[in-house]
Design a protein around this motif. Structure first.
Motif, mmCIF file in Angstrom:
data_model
loop_
_atom_site.group_PDB
_atom_site.id
_atom_site.type_symbol
_atom_site.label_atom_id
_atom_site.label_comp_id
_atom_site.label_asym_id
_atom_site.label_seq_id
_atom_site.Cartn_x
_atom_site.Cartn_y
_atom_site.Cartn_z
ATOM 1 N N PRO A 123 -2.532 14.081 -7.078
ATOM 2 C CA PRO A 123 -2.912 14.574 -8.405
ATOM 3 C C PRO A 123 -2.731 16.085 -8.507
ATOM 4 O O PRO A 123 -2.521 16.766 -7.496
ATOM 5 C CB PRO A 123 -4.391 14.176 -8.501
ATOM 6 C CG PRO A 123 -4.858 14.113 -7.076
ATOM 7 C CD PRO A 123 -3.685 13.648 -6.273
ATOM 8 N N ARG A 134 -10.433 5.695 -5.569
ATOM 9 C CA ARG A 134 -10.190 4.621 -6.526
ATOM 10 C C ARG A 134 -9.014 4.946 -7.440
ATOM 11 O O ARG A 134 -8.373 4.053 -7.973
ATOM 12 C CB ARG A 134 -11.441 4.373 -7.370
ATOM 13 C CG ARG A 134 -12.618 3.804 -6.580
ATOM 14 C CD ARG A 134 -13.833 3.645 -7.465
ATOM 15 N NE ARG A 134 -14.941 3.049 -6.743
ATOM 16 C CZ ARG A 134 -15.169 1.754 -6.653
ATOM 17 N NH1 ARG A 134 -14.343 0.911 -7.249
ATOM 18 N NH2 ARG A 134 -16.190 1.292 -5.974
ATOM 19 N N GLU A 135 -8.771 6.236 -7.625
ATOM 20 C CA GLU A 135 -7.654 6.683 -8.463
ATOM 21 C C GLU A 135 -7.003 7.879 -7.795
ATOM 22 O O GLU A 135 -7.667 8.720 -7.201
ATOM 23 C CB GLU A 135 -8.144 7.045 -9.869
ATOM 24 C CG GLU A 135 -7.005 7.414 -10.826
ATOM 25 C CD GLU A 135 -7.501 7.694 -12.237
ATOM 26 O OE1 GLU A 135 -7.595 6.736 -13.022
ATOM 27 O OE2 GLU A 135 -7.779 8.875 -12.532
ATOM 28 N N TRP A 136 -5.696 7.932 -7.908
ATOM 29 C CA TRP A 136 -4.933 9.051 -7.356
ATOM 30 C C TRP A 136 -3.917 9.459 -8.417
ATOM 31 O O TRP A 136 -4.091 9.137 -9.594
ATOM 32 C CB TRP A 136 -4.261 8.623 -6.048
ATOM 33 C CG TRP A 136 -4.004 9.744 -5.080
ATOM 34 C CD1 TRP A 136 -2.784 10.138 -4.584
ATOM 35 C CD2 TRP A 136 -4.967 10.604 -4.466
ATOM 36 N NE1 TRP A 136 -2.937 11.171 -3.699
ATOM 37 C CE2 TRP A 136 -4.260 11.487 -3.610
ATOM 38 C CE3 TRP A 136 -6.350 10.719 -4.559
ATOM 39 C CZ2 TRP A 136 -4.902 12.480 -2.865
ATOM 40 C CZ3 TRP A 136 -6.987 11.694 -3.809
ATOM 41 C CH2 TRP A 136 -6.270 12.558 -2.975
ATOM 42 N N GLY A 137 -2.872 10.149 -8.068
ATOM 43 C CA GLY A 137 -1.922 10.567 -9.078
ATOM 44 C C GLY A 137 -0.616 11.038 -8.485
ATOM 45 O O GLY A 137 -0.476 11.181 -7.267
ATOM 46 N N PRO A 147 -1.794 9.579 -13.514
ATOM 47 C CA PRO A 147 -2.736 8.947 -12.580
ATOM 48 C C PRO A 147 -2.317 7.515 -12.272
ATOM 49 O O PRO A 147 -1.514 6.919 -12.997
ATOM 50 C CB PRO A 147 -4.042 8.964 -13.371
ATOM 51 C CG PRO A 147 -3.602 8.826 -14.798
ATOM 52 C CD PRO A 147 -2.288 9.560 -14.903
ATOM 53 N N PHE A 148 -2.854 6.967 -11.172
ATOM 54 C CA PHE A 148 -2.650 5.547 -10.880
ATOM 55 C C PHE A 148 -3.824 5.026 -10.066
ATOM 56 O O PHE A 148 -4.457 5.777 -9.318
ATOM 57 C CB PHE A 148 -1.321 5.305 -10.147
ATOM 58 C CG PHE A 148 -1.196 5.949 -8.787
ATOM 59 C CD1 PHE A 148 -1.697 5.329 -7.641
ATOM 60 C CD2 PHE A 148 -0.545 7.172 -8.647
ATOM 61 C CE1 PHE A 148 -1.568 5.914 -6.396
ATOM 62 C CE2 PHE A 148 -0.404 7.758 -7.397
ATOM 63 C CZ PHE A 148 -0.925 7.127 -6.270
ATOM 64 N N PRO A 149 -4.150 3.741 -10.203
ATOM 65 C CA PRO A 149 -5.246 3.147 -9.432
ATOM 66 C C PRO A 149 -4.828 2.940 -7.980
ATOM 67 O O PRO A 149 -3.639 2.819 -7.674
ATOM 68 C CB PRO A 149 -5.499 1.811 -10.131
ATOM 69 C CG PRO A 149 -4.160 1.460 -10.706
ATOM 70 C CD PRO A 149 -3.525 2.765 -11.114
ATOM 71 N N VAL A 150 -5.819 2.875 -7.080
ATOM 72 C CA VAL A 150 -5.551 2.675 -5.653
ATOM 73 C C VAL A 150 -6.219 1.368 -5.216
ATOM 74 O O VAL A 150 -7.401 1.356 -4.862
ATOM 75 C CB VAL A 150 -6.071 3.853 -4.809
ATOM 76 C CG1 VAL A 150 -5.718 3.639 -3.327
ATOM 77 C CG2 VAL A 150 -5.484 5.173 -5.303
ATOM 78 N N GLU A 202 2.224 1.103 -7.451
ATOM 79 C CA GLU A 202 1.440 1.962 -8.353
ATOM 80 C C GLU A 202 1.939 3.402 -8.343
ATOM 81 O O GLU A 202 2.104 4.029 -9.405
ATOM 82 C CB GLU A 202 -0.041 1.927 -7.966
ATOM 83 C CG GLU A 202 -0.781 0.672 -8.411
ATOM 84 C CD GLU A 202 -0.640 -0.500 -7.474
ATOM 85 O OE1 GLU A 202 -1.252 -1.557 -7.746
ATOM 86 O OE2 GLU A 202 0.082 -0.370 -6.452
ATOM 87 N N ALA A 247 3.867 5.504 -11.484
ATOM 88 C CA ALA A 247 3.386 6.801 -11.966
ATOM 89 C C ALA A 247 4.450 7.875 -11.797
ATOM 90 O O ALA A 247 4.634 8.735 -12.678
ATOM 91 C CB ALA A 247 2.107 7.187 -11.225
#
Length: 569
Positions: free
Chosen positions: A78, A96-99, A119-122, A134, A138
């Motif tokens: 991110p 839980r979320e990254w980017g 962003p994207f979920p992990v 994912e 992104a």
């Protein structure tokens, strides 16, 4: 716009960025930086691109390059994240979320101004799976945004000195952090460490008194033993006890000793058997129709919903060894014994298939003979799909497919493809002519001219382009985690269609007519004759390309078409 991609390898993300930018009308070239900076400078002089993008770069761009050209770096973290091990930290810290951030290259690593971020979920999956799905989704969204903003000319990238950007430096994620304490670490901790290094670099450990890297990890809900103890084997994997449960480890890679050829990943059981032939681990078999509440390794599964069968399979790296091909064929035959109108093939996530297993072949006492046996097993599977005339077969591609794996998909009546998938329907980069009935299925779908172009240019094809060409029947615009549910819904709609019986009848008639014109055996024999010559010629490029690819040597990765500057178009 003329865009030059600079990458350390033509990996899955580089291929996808290449394919997506090409789809958007850009002229895209690629230069591989694995051989140093001179090819990069040469490509810039030759091509004079308007924009340089680095989708995957392990080394810094030279100062003269980023000062003289606008260079955008794709960073798998991110905004504000810096360091070479971003995804490793995300998994280790349970994010839980990254980017993904697209930033402008400058002297300090990952410190340039931000052009775009997504962003994207992990989910709890392996790092390579996360990267190809994912994170890749992104990354493509962020790259397309950045390119559009650059082309429009009015956008001012956000400097990371902005108060809204929280800068966090994360060091290289070293083996000391990955090390498993089998006496103390619980199962979830062990799985997290294994998943964070599943493809590269693996988790350094010790088995049978030797240092080895562990690759991949799956939970086991029933087997138990002394922490660290090897308990069982299944599908080439070994089960190892933790302090409160057990995990399955699919692949191992011996640690390299000085002077030895570069070792490579291969099925865990085969590595241990080479070290200690007398080692006997019990076979812990599971049924094909495994209860949904089981948490265990099952690389092939079958389930049925009414008159729809789902044959799922998932193999590390998408490669299919002789054993995996034969087991999948047996499972396919089981599926055919069940009363269904529609049979769906493919795993829930990640690779569909990449064809024969080059790592297993490389490790064989006679690689040429193992290549031949593996290819025939793959052909047997594809032929079984082509000869299925009593129901509709759907290949549902959650992830990428290449070479024989792409042809396995094309053997189905319909190909459904997640929009993030990249196809490589060719064999040329491994020095092969190809088999798996490609000379029948590929021209039948796209025409002779397009089939020739796809197999000779040997470039990646996006899902959207594959649909336009006729390789794919239906695009599925779903996030990776949503793909299985959408496929189930689409399969139900297909099975309930009033036209299914007529389609099945037409399919049987078409198969008979095609066999009358030229039997499938004719295609198979002609393809295999070419492949037999290649496999058994010690001077054929296939052997050097395979070895280099498997061992990740600098000359290894099959390279795209080159122009004099060292770039590829």
């Amino acid at each position: 716009m003329d865009i030059l991609l600079v990458a350390s390898a033509f990996n899955s993300l580089t291929q996808r960025v290449y394919a997506e930018l090409t789809d958007h009308g850009h002229r895209v070239d690629v230069v591989l930086a694995a051989q140093g900076t001179d090819p990069v400078r040469a490509a810039l002089r030759e091509l004079r691109p308007e924009l340089v993008i680095a989708p995957m770069l392990r080394s810094a761009l030279p100062e003269d390059v980023w000062r003289e050209h606008t260079c955008l770096i794709v960073h798998p973290g991110p905004p504000g994240d810096r360091g070479p091990s971003s995804l490793d930290w995300a998994i280790a810290e349970g994010a839980r979320e990254w980017g993904v951030t697209v930033l402008q290259a400058e002297a300090a690593m990952d410190a340039g101004a931000i052009w775009a971020a997504e962003p994207f979920p992990v989910p709890p999956v392996g790092k390579s799976d996360l990267y190809r799905n994912e994170a890749s989704d992104a990354a493509v969204a962020a790259v397309l945004t950045a390119v559009r903003r650059y082309a429009e000319g009015a956008h001012k990238p956000r400097p990371q000195t902005d108060d809204t950007v929280r800068v966090v430096w994360r060091d290289t994620f070293r083996q000391e952090r990955r090390r498993i304490d089998w006496e103390r670490d619980d199962t979830e901790t062990v799985l997290c460490k294994l998943r964070g290094a599943d493809s590269q670099p693996g988790v350094l450990d010790e088995l049978l008194g030797r240092e080895v890297f562990l690759h991949g990890g799956h939970p086991e809900d029933r087997l138990r033993g002394r922490p660290g103890e090897l308990l069982a084997r299944r599908a080439g994997a070994v089960c190892r006890a933790t302090r409160d449960g057990a995990v399955w480890i699919p692949e191992l890679r011996p640690r390299r000793n000085s002077g030895d050829p570069a070792p490579f990943r291969r099925p865990a059981v085969s590595v241990l058997a080479a070290w200690e032939p007398s080692l006997e681990l019990p076979e812990a078999a599971v049924p094909l129709e495994l209860p949904t509440d089981r948490r265990t390794l099952a690389d092939i599964r079958y389930r049925q919903r009414g008159d729809i069968g789902f044959l799922g399979f998932s193999f590390p790296g998408g490669a299919m060894s002789t054993d995996q091909c034969r087991r999948l064929l047996a499972a396919y035959e089981h599926a055919l014994s069940r009363p269904t109108r529609v049979l769906v093939l493919g795993g829930d996530r990640d690779f569909f298939s990449n064809g024969i297993h080059l790592n297993v072949i490389e490790a064989a006492p006679d690689p040429a003979q193992e290549s031949w046996i593996n290819l025939n097993a793959m052909d047997d599977l594809v032929e079984a799909v082509l000869r299925t005339t009593d129901r509709l077969v759907v290949a549902a591609l959650a992830g990428n497919a290449a070479a024989g794996g792409a042809m396995l998909a094309l053997a189905a009546d319909e190909v459904w493809c997640r929009t993030g998938v990249v196809l490589n329907p060719h064999y040329r980069r491994m020095g092969l002519y190809g088999s798996e009935f490609w000379t029948y299925t590929l021209p039948r779908r796209v025409g002779a001219e397009a089939a020739h172009r796809l197999t000779t240019e040997a470039l990646p094809v996006s899902a959207a382009s594959a649909e336009r060409l006729g390789l794919v029947n239906r695009l599925v615009p779903a996030a990776p985690g949503d793909f299985p549910g959408v496929v189930r819904k689409l399969a139900a709609e297909l099975a309930s269609s009033p036209f299914v019986d007529a389609r099945i009848a037409a399919k049987a008639a078409g198969r008979a007519a095609d066999d009358h014109e030229r039997p499938l055996a004719g295609y198979r024999e002609a393809e295999l004759a070419r492949m037999h010559t290649i496999f058994h010629d010690p001077e054929a490029p296939y052997h050097a390309l395979r070895s280099a690819f498997v061992r990740k040597t600098p000359s290894g990765s099959p390279r795209p078409l080159t122009v004099p500057a060292g770039a590829v178009r």
